[in-house]
Design a protein around this motif. Structure first.
Motif, PDB file in Angstrom:
ATOM      1  N   LEU A  44      40.917 -32.783 -26.466  1.00 18.29           N
ATOM      2  CA  LEU A  44      40.178 -32.547 -26.450  1.00 18.29           C
ATOM      3  C   LEU A  44      38.485 -32.597 -25.736  1.00 18.29           C
ATOM      4  CD1 LEU A  44      39.104 -30.451 -28.785  1.00 18.29           C
ATOM      5  CD2 LEU A  44      38.353 -32.245 -29.976  1.00 18.29           C
ATOM      6  N   THR A  48      37.147 -29.493 -23.526  1.00 18.09           N
ATOM      7  CA  THR A  48      35.251 -29.092 -23.985  1.00 18.09           C
ATOM      8  C   THR A  48      34.528 -29.419 -22.993  1.00 18.09           C
ATOM      9  OG1 THR A  48      35.118 -30.977 -25.600  1.00 18.09           O
ATOM     10  CG2 THR A  48      36.181 -29.174 -26.593  1.00 18.09           C
ATOM     11  N   THR A  52      31.446 -24.613 -25.549  1.00 11.51           N
ATOM     12  CA  THR A  52      32.862 -24.103 -26.887  1.00 11.51           C
ATOM     13  C   THR A  52      33.972 -23.392 -26.055  1.00 11.51           C
ATOM     14  OG1 THR A  52      30.408 -23.753 -27.685  1.00 11.51           O
ATOM     15  CG2 THR A  52      32.286 -22.097 -28.208  1.00 11.51           C
ATOM     16  N   HIS A  53      35.155 -23.160 -27.193  1.00  8.95           N
ATOM     17  CA  HIS A  53      36.207 -23.099 -26.666  1.00  8.95           C
ATOM     18  C   HIS A  53      36.214 -22.354 -28.192  1.00  8.95           C
ATOM     19  CE1 HIS A  53      36.977 -24.545 -23.322  1.00  8.95           C
ATOM     20  NE2 HIS A  53      36.347 -25.406 -23.125  1.00  8.95           N
ATOM     21  N   VAL A  57      40.271 -25.114 -30.649  1.00 10.43           N
ATOM     22  CA  VAL A  57      39.336 -26.533 -29.797  1.00 10.43           C
ATOM     23  C   VAL A  57      38.906 -27.398 -31.039  1.00 10.43           C
ATOM     24  CG1 VAL A  57      37.505 -27.251 -29.388  1.00 10.43           C
ATOM     25  CG2 VAL A  57      39.186 -26.257 -27.675  1.00 10.43           C
ATOM     26  N   TYR A  58      38.574 -25.936 -32.270  1.00 12.19           N
ATOM     27  CA  TYR A  58      38.164 -26.347 -33.690  1.00 12.19           C
ATOM     28  C   TYR A  58      38.555 -27.264 -34.501  1.00 12.19           C
ATOM     29  CZ  TYR A  58      34.129 -23.771 -31.822  1.00 12.19           C
ATOM     30  OH  TYR A  58      33.222 -23.661 -31.049  1.00 12.19           O
TER      31      TYR A  58
END
Length: 71
Positions: A44, A48, A52-53, A57-58
């Protein structure tokens, strides 16, 4: 299915029937959890890099949060 009754393991009413293959797989996953968490954190951080991806990623960040109790 490889099921056996395990002495001393019960649900309060009757002995539990345990699928040994599933039990072993769960034990391996639990043993690997710290390494998996560390690898996910490194991945991660690498992807990152302050940007923002997409939803992946979230989801990774949410999985880390769940694994650490939000730490």
């Amino acid at each position: 299915m490889d099921q056996q009754s395990v002495n001393g393991v019960h649900d309060g009413l009757k002995p539990l029937s345990v699928d040994l293959n599933e039990w072993k797989a769960n034990a391996r996953l639990i043993a690997a959890a710290p390494d998996l968490l560390a690898a996910l954190r490194m991945l991660l951080d690498a992807v990152t890099d302050g940007r923002t991806h997409g939803p992946e990623v979230y989801e990774a960040a949410a999985a880390i949060s769940r694994a650490t109790g939000g730490e």
